[in-house]
Design an enzyme around this catalytic site. Sequence first.
Site, mmCIF file in Angstrom:
data_model
loop_
_atom_site.group_PDB
_atom_site.id
_atom_site.type_symbol
_atom_site.label_atom_id
_atom_site.label_comp_id
_atom_site.label_asym_id
_atom_site.label_seq_id
_atom_site.Cartn_x
_atom_site.Cartn_y
_atom_site.Cartn_z
ATOM 1 N N TRP A 139 0.204 -1.051 0.149
ATOM 2 C CA TRP A 139 0.171 0.633 0.212
ATOM 3 C C TRP A 139 0.583 1.099 -0.217
ATOM 4 O O TRP A 139 0.619 2.001 -1.157
ATOM 5 C CB TRP A 139 -0.599 -0.118 1.410
ATOM 6 C CG TRP A 139 -2.054 1.013 1.174
ATOM 7 C CD1 TRP A 139 -3.001 1.889 2.165
ATOM 8 C CD2 TRP A 139 -2.665 1.498 0.356
ATOM 9 N NE1 TRP A 139 -3.524 2.214 2.559
ATOM 10 C CE2 TRP A 139 -4.102 2.740 0.698
ATOM 11 C CE3 TRP A 139 -2.429 1.185 -1.176
ATOM 12 C CZ2 TRP A 139 -4.822 3.026 -0.573
ATOM 13 C CZ3 TRP A 139 -3.589 1.964 -2.386
ATOM 14 C CH2 TRP A 139 -4.667 2.613 -1.944
ATOM 15 N N LYS A 171 -4.117 0.045 8.832
ATOM 16 C CA LYS A 171 -5.649 0.275 9.649
ATOM 17 C C LYS A 171 -5.093 -1.415 10.560
ATOM 18 O O LYS A 171 -5.425 -2.184 10.628
ATOM 19 C CB LYS A 171 -6.446 -0.832 8.541
ATOM 20 C CG LYS A 171 -6.891 0.164 7.826
ATOM 21 C CD LYS A 171 -7.698 -0.368 5.752
ATOM 22 C CE LYS A 171 -7.794 0.399 5.344
ATOM 23 N NZ LYS A 171 -8.498 -0.270 3.713
ATOM 24 N N GLY A 177 -10.490 3.811 2.890
ATOM 25 C CA GLY A 177 -11.179 3.068 1.968
ATOM 26 C C GLY A 177 -11.580 1.739 1.596
ATOM 27 O O GLY A 177 -10.410 0.755 1.688
ATOM 28 N N SER A 229 -9.723 -0.311 -1.143
ATOM 29 C CA SER A 229 -8.500 -0.270 -1.870
ATOM 30 C C SER A 229 -7.779 -1.048 -2.104
ATOM 31 O O SER A 229 -7.138 -1.409 -0.982
ATOM 32 C CB SER A 229 -7.840 1.036 -1.405
ATOM 33 O OG SER A 229 -7.785 0.967 0.074
ATOM 34 N N ALA A 242 -4.312 -2.002 -2.639
ATOM 35 C CA ALA A 242 -2.756 -1.997 -3.549
ATOM 36 C C ALA A 242 -2.584 -2.105 -5.325
ATOM 37 O O ALA A 242 -2.231 -1.879 -5.731
ATOM 38 C CB ALA A 242 -1.768 -2.393 -2.588
ATOM 39 N N LYS A 290 -13.269 -4.407 10.045
ATOM 40 C CA LYS A 290 -13.880 -4.840 8.834
ATOM 41 C C LYS A 290 -12.416 -6.081 8.526
ATOM 42 O O LYS A 290 -12.620 -7.444 8.338
ATOM 43 C CB LYS A 290 -13.336 -4.153 7.406
ATOM 44 C CG LYS A 290 -12.410 -3.010 7.353
ATOM 45 C CD LYS A 290 -11.562 -3.666 6.486
ATOM 46 C CE LYS A 290 -9.834 -2.845 6.080
ATOM 47 N NZ LYS A 290 -9.117 -3.244 5.133
ATOM 48 N N ASP A 312 -15.005 -0.488 2.432
ATOM 49 C CA ASP A 312 -14.221 -1.645 2.616
ATOM 50 C C ASP A 312 -13.884 -3.017 3.154
ATOM 51 O O ASP A 312 -13.604 -3.865 2.905
ATOM 52 C CB ASP A 312 -13.474 -0.803 3.964
ATOM 53 C CG ASP A 312 -11.764 -0.998 3.860
ATOM 54 O OD1 ASP A 312 -10.692 -0.969 2.295
ATOM 55 O OD2 ASP A 312 -10.657 -0.493 4.542
ATOM 56 N N SER A 355 -6.792 -9.666 -0.752
ATOM 57 C CA SER A 355 -7.772 -9.388 0.898
ATOM 58 C C SER A 355 -6.800 -9.859 1.417
ATOM 59 O O SER A 355 -6.746 -11.520 1.262
ATOM 60 C CB SER A 355 -8.812 -9.445 1.159
ATOM 61 O OG SER A 355 -8.969 -9.165 2.836
ATOM 62 N N VAL A 375 1.867 -9.147 7.204
ATOM 63 C CA VAL A 375 1.279 -8.736 7.944
ATOM 64 C C VAL A 375 -0.021 -8.915 7.453
ATOM 65 O O VAL A 375 -0.968 -8.814 7.238
ATOM 66 C CB VAL A 375 1.636 -7.823 9.122
ATOM 67 C CG1 VAL A 375 0.828 -7.127 9.823
ATOM 68 C CG2 VAL A 375 3.212 -7.299 8.886
#
EC number: 1.1.1.94
Length: 339
Positions: free
Chosen positions: A14, A108, A139, A141, A143, A194, A247, A257, A282
Amino acid sequence: MIRQKIAVLGPGSWGTALSQVLNDNGHEVRIWGNIPEQLDEINEHHTNKRYFKDVVLDEKIKAYHDLEDALKDIDAVLFVVPTKVTRLVAKQVSQILDHKAVVMHASKGLEPGTHERLSVILEEEIPNHLRSDIVVVSGPSHAEETIVRDITLITAASKDLEAAKYVQKLFSNNYFRLYTNPDVIGVETAGALKNIIAVGAGALHGMGYGDNAKAAVITRGLAEITRLGVKLGADPLTYSGLSGVGDLIVTGTSIYSRNWRAGDALGRGEKLEDIERNMGMVIEGISTTKVAYELSRELNVYMPITCAIYQSIYEGKNIKEAITSMMSNEFRAENEWSK
């Protein structure tokens, strides 16, 4: 907007993608990290193959080994480091920075132990005279999509509207657009929590359940995220926006994800330590699950999905048993989101 000097702390996926956005907008981008080989690769080959095998970065994007050099005369600094090291890096920045700059973060998570949001950590560690009010960039997204300039819409949240507008202008272009929001608590809790629900959605996929089950976890997950966020002082409307349901959709439904992939692997019976080793990145949802579970107990907030994921990860309960046991929970009305 006049060309700005931006230090991006964290050369992960990111951080790299956001660096390209800023570079596309004509700003001077300085990426800082602590893996020398990765920084050398960015400078010499203009690639970051650990995250993007086929992407070539603009040669104007420079990577810095020395944090002091990266922070020299900057207009803004963007934290994109893992939650667990945010405080440490913020302490380093506060010792080096010698002038006021806009401070942003695009991570996040919630800090283990203290349960604090990342903006609170930055406020505690960086003195007022060296920073603006913190701006949260968050939000829906991936990468992997932003780096190839797919259309992306996210949020810039800050108690200071002018700081949020500055960040909005800093990033926005024809494929990347930001909306401002004053609800920092809502945006940060949505972004952190989330990840837990994404682990649950991935686990359902790994166990072979269909779209009905995944939709149920995502929507009921949003309800429990909202319950905890409102208890912490958030505006419930935030959770219906980009940083909330937006998100959650992107993280809870996609193979991009890492939290979804971790859940998928758990659902297929893999061990957590093997999953973390194989992914090499991570998985914020794992540590956030523990923090959210502790907060739910402390504040008496009903969070059954979070509880099920916690039982599986930290108490050794079978993931399928933990999730399917929710089907026998006490009957509730759907609109009891605030209880």
